[in-house]
Structures are given as C-alpha cells and as structure tokens.
Motif scaffolding. Structure first.
Motif, PDB file in Angstrom:
ATOM      1  N   GLY A   2       0.856  -1.181   0.000  1.00 57.11           N
ATOM      2  CA  GLY A   2       0.000   0.000   0.000  1.00 57.11           C
ATOM      3  C   GLY A   2       0.894   1.233   0.000  1.00 57.11           C
ATOM      4  N   VAL A   3       0.268   2.403  -0.020  1.00 58.18           N
ATOM      5  CA  VAL A   3       1.043   3.643  -0.032  1.00 58.18           C
ATOM      6  C   VAL A   3       1.946   3.720   1.204  1.00 58.18           C
ATOM      7  CG1 VAL A   3       0.834   6.152   0.154  1.00 58.18           C
ATOM      8  CG2 VAL A   3      -0.675   4.886  -1.395  1.00 58.18           C
ATOM      9  N   SER A   4       1.379   3.383   2.373  1.00 56.88           N
ATOM     10  CA  SER A   4       2.165   3.512   3.621  1.00 56.88           C
ATOM     11  C   SER A   4       3.389   2.589   3.606  1.00 56.88           C
ATOM     12  CB  SER A   4       1.305   3.160   4.840  1.00 56.88           C
ATOM     13  OG  SER A   4       0.147   3.929   4.870  1.00 56.88           O
ATOM     14  N   GLY A   5       3.207   1.374   3.140  1.00 55.42           N
ATOM     15  CA  GLY A   5       4.297   0.399   3.155  1.00 55.42           C
ATOM     16  C   GLY A   5       5.411   0.773   2.183  1.00 55.42           C
ATOM     17  N   VAL A  22       6.695  -7.157   2.076  1.00 56.68           N
ATOM     18  CA  VAL A  22       5.931  -8.395   1.988  1.00 56.68           C
ATOM     19  C   VAL A  22       4.500  -8.031   1.608  1.00 56.68           C
ATOM     20  CG1 VAL A  22       4.957 -10.219   3.430  1.00 56.68           C
ATOM     21  CG2 VAL A  22       7.369  -9.605   3.657  1.00 56.68           C
ATOM     22  N   GLU A  23       3.971  -8.624   0.538  1.00 54.57           N
ATOM     23  CA  GLU A  23       2.622  -8.278   0.057  1.00 54.57           C
ATOM     24  C   GLU A  23       1.799  -9.548  -0.145  1.00 54.57           C
ATOM     25  OE1 GLU A  23       0.568  -5.594  -0.542  1.00 54.57           O
ATOM     26  OE2 GLU A  23      -0.823  -7.143  -1.189  1.00 54.57           O
ATOM     27  N   ARG A  24       0.591  -9.539   0.405  1.00 50.83           N
ATOM     28  CA  ARG A  24      -0.294 -10.707   0.305  1.00 50.83           C
ATOM     29  C   ARG A  24      -0.741 -10.983  -1.138  1.00 50.83           C
ATOM     30  NH1 ARG A  24      -5.472  -9.999   3.847  1.00 50.83           N
ATOM     31  NH2 ARG A  24      -5.676  -8.233   2.444  1.00 50.83           N
ATOM     32  N   SER A  25      -1.014  -9.910  -1.895  1.00 46.95           N
ATOM     33  CA  SER A  25      -1.515 -10.091  -3.269  1.00 46.95           C
ATOM     34  C   SER A  25      -0.409 -10.591  -4.187  1.00 46.95           C
ATOM     35  CB  SER A  25      -2.033  -8.773  -3.832  1.00 46.95           C
ATOM     36  OG  SER A  25      -2.974  -8.238  -2.961  1.00 46.95           O
ATOM     37  N   ARG A  28       0.717  -5.772  -7.677  1.00 51.19           N
ATOM     38  CA  ARG A  28       0.301  -4.476  -7.168  1.00 51.19           C
ATOM     39  C   ARG A  28      -1.110  -4.123  -7.640  1.00 51.19           C
ATOM     40  NH1 ARG A  28       1.922   0.280  -8.175  1.00 51.19           N
ATOM     41  NH2 ARG A  28       2.996  -0.131 -10.113  1.00 51.19           N
ATOM     42  N   ARG A  29      -1.885  -3.422  -6.747  1.00 50.74           N
ATOM     43  CA  ARG A  29      -3.219  -2.969  -7.147  1.00 50.74           C
ATOM     44  C   ARG A  29      -3.090  -1.720  -8.019  1.00 50.74           C
ATOM     45  NH1 ARG A  29      -5.925  -1.666  -1.691  1.00 50.74           N
ATOM     46  NH2 ARG A  29      -3.768  -1.225  -1.179  1.00 50.74           N
ATOM     47  N   ARG A  30      -4.080  -1.482  -8.866  1.00 51.64           N
ATOM     48  CA  ARG A  30      -4.029  -0.282  -9.714  1.00 51.64           C
ATOM     49  C   ARG A  30      -5.342   0.482  -9.628  1.00 51.64           C
ATOM     50  NH1 ARG A  30       0.773  -1.115 -12.428  1.00 51.64           N
ATOM     51  NH2 ARG A  30       1.324  -3.285 -12.161  1.00 51.64           N
ATOM     52  N   GLY A  32      -8.594   2.375  -8.996  1.00 56.07           N
ATOM     53  CA  GLY A  32      -9.343   2.453  -7.745  1.00 56.07           C
ATOM     54  C   GLY A  32     -10.175   3.696  -7.625  1.00 56.07           C
ATOM     55  N   TYR A  33     -10.174   4.249  -6.442  1.00 56.89           N
ATOM     56  CA  TYR A  33     -11.111   5.323  -6.131  1.00 56.89           C
ATOM     57  C   TYR A  33     -10.404   6.661  -6.003  1.00 56.89           C
ATOM     58  CZ  TYR A  33      -9.248   3.652  -1.684  1.00 56.89           C
ATOM     59  OH  TYR A  33      -8.407   3.237  -0.687  1.00 56.89           O
ATOM     60  N   PHE A  34     -11.247   7.691  -5.935  1.00 56.97           N
ATOM     61  CA  PHE A  34     -10.789   9.068  -5.802  1.00 56.97           C
ATOM     62  C   PHE A  34     -10.090   9.302  -4.465  1.00 56.97           C
ATOM     63  CE2 PHE A  34     -11.799  12.966  -3.622  1.00 56.97           C
ATOM     64  CZ  PHE A  34     -11.508  13.961  -4.529  1.00 56.97           C
ATOM     65  N   VAL A  35      -8.977  10.015  -4.469  1.00 55.77           N
ATOM     66  CA  VAL A  35      -8.426  10.539  -3.216  1.00 55.77           C
ATOM     67  C   VAL A  35      -7.966  11.984  -3.410  1.00 55.77           C
ATOM     68  CG1 VAL A  35      -7.628   8.328  -2.241  1.00 55.77           C
ATOM     69  CG2 VAL A  35      -6.048   9.702  -3.599  1.00 55.77           C
ATOM     70  N   GLY A  36      -8.073  12.744  -2.320  1.00 55.18           N
ATOM     71  CA  GLY A  36      -7.534  14.109  -2.306  1.00 55.18           C
ATOM     72  C   GLY A  36      -6.266  14.093  -1.480  1.00 55.18           C
ATOM     73  N   LEU A  37      -5.210  14.666  -2.039  1.00 57.76           N
ATOM     74  CA  LEU A  37      -3.945  14.733  -1.297  1.00 57.76           C
ATOM     75  C   LEU A  37      -3.769  16.184  -0.850  1.00 57.76           C
ATOM     76  CD1 LEU A  37      -1.747  12.730  -0.522  1.00 57.76           C
ATOM     77  CD2 LEU A  37      -0.534  13.306  -2.618  1.00 57.76           C
ATOM     78  N   SER A 151      -5.268  -5.478   9.722  1.00 57.17           N
ATOM     79  CA  SER A 151      -3.844  -5.815   9.723  1.00 57.17           C
ATOM     80  C   SER A 151      -3.539  -7.160  10.387  1.00 57.17           C
ATOM     81  CB  SER A 151      -3.113  -4.691  10.472  1.00 57.17           C
ATOM     82  OG  SER A 151      -1.852  -5.092  10.904  1.00 57.17           O
ATOM     83  N   THR A 152      -2.794  -7.980   9.692  1.00 57.85           N
ATOM     84  CA  THR A 152      -2.347  -9.261  10.268  1.00 57.85           C
ATOM     85  C   THR A 152      -1.253  -9.015  11.316  1.00 57.85           C
ATOM     86  OG1 THR A 152      -2.847 -10.398   8.216  1.00 57.85           O
ATOM     87  CG2 THR A 152      -1.329 -11.515   9.690  1.00 57.85           C
ATOM     88  N   VAL A 153      -0.355  -8.060  11.036  1.00 54.88           N
ATOM     89  CA  VAL A 153       0.708  -7.754  12.001  1.00 54.88           C
ATOM     90  C   VAL A 153       0.069  -7.328  13.329  1.00 54.88           C
ATOM     91  CG1 VAL A 153       2.654  -6.224  12.527  1.00 54.88           C
ATOM     92  CG2 VAL A 153       2.367  -7.115  10.204  1.00 54.88           C
ATOM     93  N   GLY A 280       0.008   3.680   9.163  1.00 54.43           N
ATOM     94  CA  GLY A 280      -1.037   3.770   8.134  1.00 54.43           C
ATOM     95  C   GLY A 280      -2.370   3.282   8.693  1.00 54.43           C
ATOM     96  N   ASP A 281      -3.244   2.787   7.806  1.00 51.67           N
ATOM     97  CA  ASP A 281      -4.579   2.359   8.244  1.00 51.67           C
ATOM     98  C   ASP A 281      -4.507   1.298   9.344  1.00 51.67           C
ATOM     99  OD1 ASP A 281      -5.803   4.078   6.523  1.00 51.67           O
ATOM    100  OD2 ASP A 281      -6.941   2.558   5.421  1.00 51.67           O
ATOM    101  N   SER A 282      -3.488   0.459   9.333  1.00 53.11           N
ATOM    102  CA  SER A 282      -3.377  -0.592  10.360  1.00 53.11           C
ATOM    103  C   SER A 282      -3.303   0.011  11.760  1.00 53.11           C
ATOM    104  CB  SER A 282      -2.136  -1.452  10.111  1.00 53.11           C
ATOM    105  OG  SER A 282      -0.979  -0.652  10.208  1.00 53.11           O
ATOM    106  N   ALA A 290     -12.304  11.567   6.525  1.00 55.61           N
ATOM    107  CA  ALA A 290     -11.289  12.544   6.930  1.00 55.61           C
ATOM    108  C   ALA A 290     -10.529  13.063   5.714  1.00 55.61           C
ATOM    109  CB  ALA A 290     -10.315  11.922   7.913  1.00 55.61           C
ATOM    110  N   GLY A 291     -10.432  12.230   4.673  1.00 56.58           N
ATOM    111  CA  GLY A 291      -9.678  12.625   3.473  1.00 56.58           C
ATOM    112  C   GLY A 291      -8.183  12.741   3.743  1.00 56.58           C
ATOM    113  N   MET A 292      -7.694  12.096   4.790  1.00 56.85           N
ATOM    114  CA  MET A 292      -6.286  12.271   5.167  1.00 56.85           C
ATOM    115  C   MET A 292      -5.536  10.951   5.313  1.00 56.85           C
ATOM    116  SD  MET A 292      -5.738  15.490   5.201  1.00 56.85           S
ATOM    117  CE  MET A 292      -4.092  15.536   5.883  1.00 56.85           C
ATOM    118  N   GLY A 293      -6.130   9.822   4.928  1.00 57.37           N
ATOM    119  CA  GLY A 293      -5.493   8.520   5.149  1.00 57.37           C
ATOM    120  C   GLY A 293      -4.195   8.359   4.372  1.00 57.37           C
ATOM    121  N   VAL A 294      -4.208   8.774   3.112  1.00 53.26           N
ATOM    122  CA  VAL A 294      -3.003   8.648   2.286  1.00 53.26           C
ATOM    123  C   VAL A 294      -1.931   9.600   2.815  1.00 53.26           C
ATOM    124  CG1 VAL A 294      -2.063   9.032  -0.010  1.00 53.26           C
ATOM    125  CG2 VAL A 294      -4.267   7.892   0.230  1.00 53.26           C
ATOM    126  N   SER A 295      -2.350  10.837   3.066  1.00 50.37           N
ATOM    127  CA  SER A 295      -1.394  11.827   3.581  1.00 50.37           C
ATOM    128  C   SER A 295      -0.777  11.340   4.884  1.00 50.37           C
ATOM    129  CB  SER A 295      -2.100  13.174   3.831  1.00 50.37           C
ATOM    130  OG  SER A 295      -2.580  13.710   2.631  1.00 50.37           O
TER     131      SER A 295
END
Ligand SMILES: Cc1cc2nc3c(=O)[nH]c(=O)nc-3n(C[C@H](O)[C@H](O)[C@H](O)COP(=O)(O)OP(=O)(O)OC[C@H]3O[C@@H](n4cnc5c(N)ncnc54)[C@H](O)[C@@H]3O)c2cc1C
Length: 405
Positions: A2-5, A22-25, A28-30, A32-37, A151-153, A280-282, A290-295
């Motif tokens: 993900g972005v955080s990793g 380490v990535e489960r998939s 890489r994902r491509r 997706g949805y709208f985000v504001g940075l 999160s698995t961790v 990150g989200d974990s 919040a519009g701030m997860g990626v940031s």
C-alpha cells in the motif's frame, strides 16, 4: 505494497536500512477510487521524492449538488476545503510511491506473516508464500505493519481486530465509471446527498470519473452477506432513481473492481511494541471521511525515517518519539473523520438545506473563509509540514540533534 508500506520502505532505504516488502496479493493494485492529497501530504510526498510522479487530475474542480430529478445547484468542491488538495486516484499515489522506491528493495508477493516473535535484539518473522506453500522464518531489526485496516501484524502482535476496530455504522462502495454518467457534463463532479445515503461522482480532467456511494446501516455484518450492487440498489429503491443514479447503478452491476466495505477507525493506545510498529490504516485508519489517510501514511513514513536517522542503534527511542510527535495530528484527523462524515452522508434534510445555503455563500471569498472557519480544527493539520512540526514539538520536550528538514 500500500502507499504507507512502499513509502516507509523508500524512506528507510534512504536512512541506510535494507527493507524487505511483503505483500499478500500476487501483484500491485491499480486504479481504484478518488483521493484528495492535501497540502500536509503533498509536503511529505515531496520530501519522499514522490511528488514529481504525481499531478492534480482536476485542478479547476467544478461541483454540483444534484437530485434524482436532475435539478442541479452549483456547490463548493473538495478544492474549497482548507489544504487545497490535489485530486487523483488512489492508484496514482501508489504508482508514484512505487516509482520512487529504489530498484534494489526486495518485494515478496503472495506472502503473509504467520508468526512474529521478538526479543530485545530482533524479531523472528515466519513468512508463508501462498503460491509455493513454503514457510520461512527470518530475523529482522524492525517490523513495520503497514497492512491496512484488518492488519495481520496487528492481530499477531497486539491482539484481535475487535479490540481496535471502531465501526462508524456506514458502508462505502467505490469504483471507476467508464465514460460520463447520464445527465452530466464530462469533468464535472456531483454530490447526490439524501439523509443517510449519498452518491458522489468525482470527475477528473484526464481520466474517467470514480463513484463513491455511502449509506448508514444498523447491521454492518448483515451488509457483507449481500452482493454490493444488489444491496445498494435496495438502499436507493424507495424513489425513482433518475437518469444519473440509474446509470451509475447499472455501471456498478457490471464493474470489475468494486470496493465494498464498512467505514471503521482503528484506535490503539500505542502503535509500537518493542521492535514492531504499525503505520497507516493498520495503526489509525481515519476513514475516507477525513480525506487524510493517504497523507497520514506518507507523513508517518517520513517522520519514521527521520527519527531512525537521529537515533542510530536505538530503535525503541526512535519509535517512541515517532509516536509522541505524530499522535496529536493523527488524533485530529480521526476527529475530522467523525465530524466530516455528515459532509459526505448527511443525517437529515436540515443539513442538506444548510449545504445549499453554504453553496451560495462560498461563491464569495468571505464565504470560503467561513467554510474554512467551520472546519477550523483541521486547518493546521491539513496544511502544515507535520514532520517539521512534530520534530519541533519533540525538541521543545527534550533536546534532539540538529534537524535535517
Ligand atoms: C472510497 C475511499 C476514499 C478515500 N479518500 C481518501 C482521500 O480523499 N484522501 C486520503 O488521504 N485518503 C482517502 N482514503 C483513505 C486511504 O485510501 C487509506 O487511508 C490509505 O490508502 C491506506 O493506505 P495503507 O497503505 O495504510 O493501507 P492499504 O492501502 O490498505 O494497504 C495495505 C497493503 O497491505 C497488504 N496486506 C494486507 N494484509 C496483508 C498481509 N496479511 N500480508 C501481507 N500484505 C498484506 C494489502 O494487500 C495492501 O497492499 C479513502 C479511502 C476510501 C475507501
């Protein structure tokens, strides 16, 4: 991945570490949805070497409130929120972050951690590969769990999900719309907001729009027993759909990749235990509202690298200062996520009427200042250099070596 990793691996590599992602998939994902940075995220992206791989996909964002009959009303857009966000797809940020990742960083796809055991000097991690069926146990100096909301961790080291996940009682669906929904002009975003349900079209100047649908529910578990498209049709079924919503729901029926999930925040008293850290989200999922997860993920990675550089050979001190410096801002984003939910999915008609009134007012500079004031709690956290602020905060509580930023 993900972005955080990816951002964390990039920053730790710059700090002299040898990260392994380490990535489960399987890949890489491509898209997706709208985000504001927002500005705070743009500053972190710049420092991480990511910003030059990004661009604002909707610099002149025009937004309308619409109803099912097709009536529309010019309103303020994400661009009018404090922090002047660049608008893009989640996959854009991930792609940009990946572009900044040094080529010698090892990435293991189809791999998950199954056991994490640590002592004072290191962490033994067992990694299982779902393709080969093989497991290996390896020793690391630091484990960063950047593996998202569930999160698995976190579950291996901190305990089960239910201790940390806080459901907001809202579902979210997001997907890319091919072309332009019926009744709309290309490049124009719309908000179809009704009490307890909403459909947003986020338009771009150089890409197909993405759709975000969100609605209130009393029973999150039951939501997952439905097919997303069927359930969402049911949620909006009590009135004629109108051309735009009808077209969007038809597209949802056929969409290849649909995100369908409940909005949940993560709350932990501490984001690190020994040499295991969540980021990150974990660690803090602030939710889409919040519009701030990626940031936040980018800022967390940037500050972590900074503090590991300042405390060479002293991981525990670096991690505890990282959390001490970052936590006040993340708590603010979480509070914004709760407060701003009603901006995305109103509770009552009264709020929709207020939005119409605000829409008129925000056509003028004074009105935009009023809007900023209404969201005042979040202004500084959205707009400033959080790494620099956090380091300043730490310096005032105890002296640190000279700042690099
Ligand atoms: C509809 C929607 C709109 C949003 N809008 C915005 C916005 O406008 N602005 C904003 O900043 N944020 C927004 N967000 C939030 C933002 O997308 C997230 O906060 C952010 O993407 C989280 O990134 P992450 O890297 O921490 O986690 P994730 O993106 O969840 O990445 C986690 C990674 O870990 C992998 N993984 C999971 N489990 C394992 C495992 N066991 N082993 C190995 N790998 C694993 C996953 O496959 C994934 O690659 C929005 C979210 C949604 C859903």
């Amino acid at each position: 991945m993900g972005v955080s990793g990816i951002a964390t691996a990039t920053r730790l590599h710059a700090a002299g570490w040898t990260p392994v992602i380490v990535e489960r998939s399987a890949e890489r994902r491509r898209g997706g949805y709208f985000v504001g940075l927002f500005e705070a995220g743009l500053i972190a992206a710049d420092r991480l070497g990511i910003l030059s791989h990004l661009h604002d996909r909707n610099p002149y964002s025009l937004s309308y409130l619409v109803d099912r009959s097709g009536r529309n009303f010019r309103t303020f857009s994400m661009k009018d929120l404090p922090g002047r966000p660049w608008l893009m797809l989640r996959g854009d940020v991930e792609q940009a972050t990946f572009a900044a990742l040094p080529a010698d960083v090892e990435v293991r796809y189809s791999t998950v951690p199954t056991s994490i055991v640590q002592d004072d000097d290191g962490v033994d991690v067992t990694l299982a590969n779902s393709v080969t069926g093989q497991s290996v146990t390896e020793r690391f100096d630091l484990v960063v769990g950047a593996d998202g909301l569930r999160s698995t961790v976190r579950s291996l080291v901190f305990g089960p999900h239910k201790q940390y996940l806080h459901r907001l009682g809202y579902m979210v669906a997001a997907f890319e719309f091919p072309g332009t929904p019926a009744g709309l002009e290309p490049g124009v975003s719309v908000q179809l907001v009704e009490p307890d349900r909403a459909m947003w079209v986020f338009a771009f100047a150089d890409h197909d729009p993405t759709i975000m649908i969100s609605y209130r529910t009393d029973d999150v578990d039951a939501e997952f027993t439905y097919r997303a498209a069927d359930r969402i049709r049911e949620v909006f079924a009590d009135q004629p759909l109108g051309a735009t919503l009808s077209d969007v729901l038809d597209a949802l029926d056929h969409a290849e990749h649909v995100l369908f999930d409940s909005a949940e925040q993560v709350h932990l008293n501490t984001w690190h235990q020994g040499r295991v850290l969540l980021l990150g989200d974990s660690a803090w999922s602030v939710t889409l509202y919040a519009g701030m997860g990626v940031s936040a993920g980018l800022i967390g990675a940037d500050l972590l690298g900074e503090l590991l550089e300042r405390h060479p050979g002293d991981v525990p001190t670096a991690l505890s200062e990282w959390e001490q410096g970052l936590r006040p801002y993340i708590e603010e984003y979480q509070a914004v996520g709760l407060k701003q939910r009603a901006f995305f999915v109103p509770d009552a008609l009264r709020q929709i009427r207020v939005r119409r009134a605000m829409s008129v007012v925000t056509r003028f500079a004074l009105g935009r200042r009023l809007l900023s004031k209404a969201l005042e709690g979040a202004v500084e956290a959205r707009t400033t250099d959080i790494t620099a602020k956090a380091l300043q905060r730490l310096r005032s509580s105890h002296p640190l070596p000279a700042a690099r930023v």
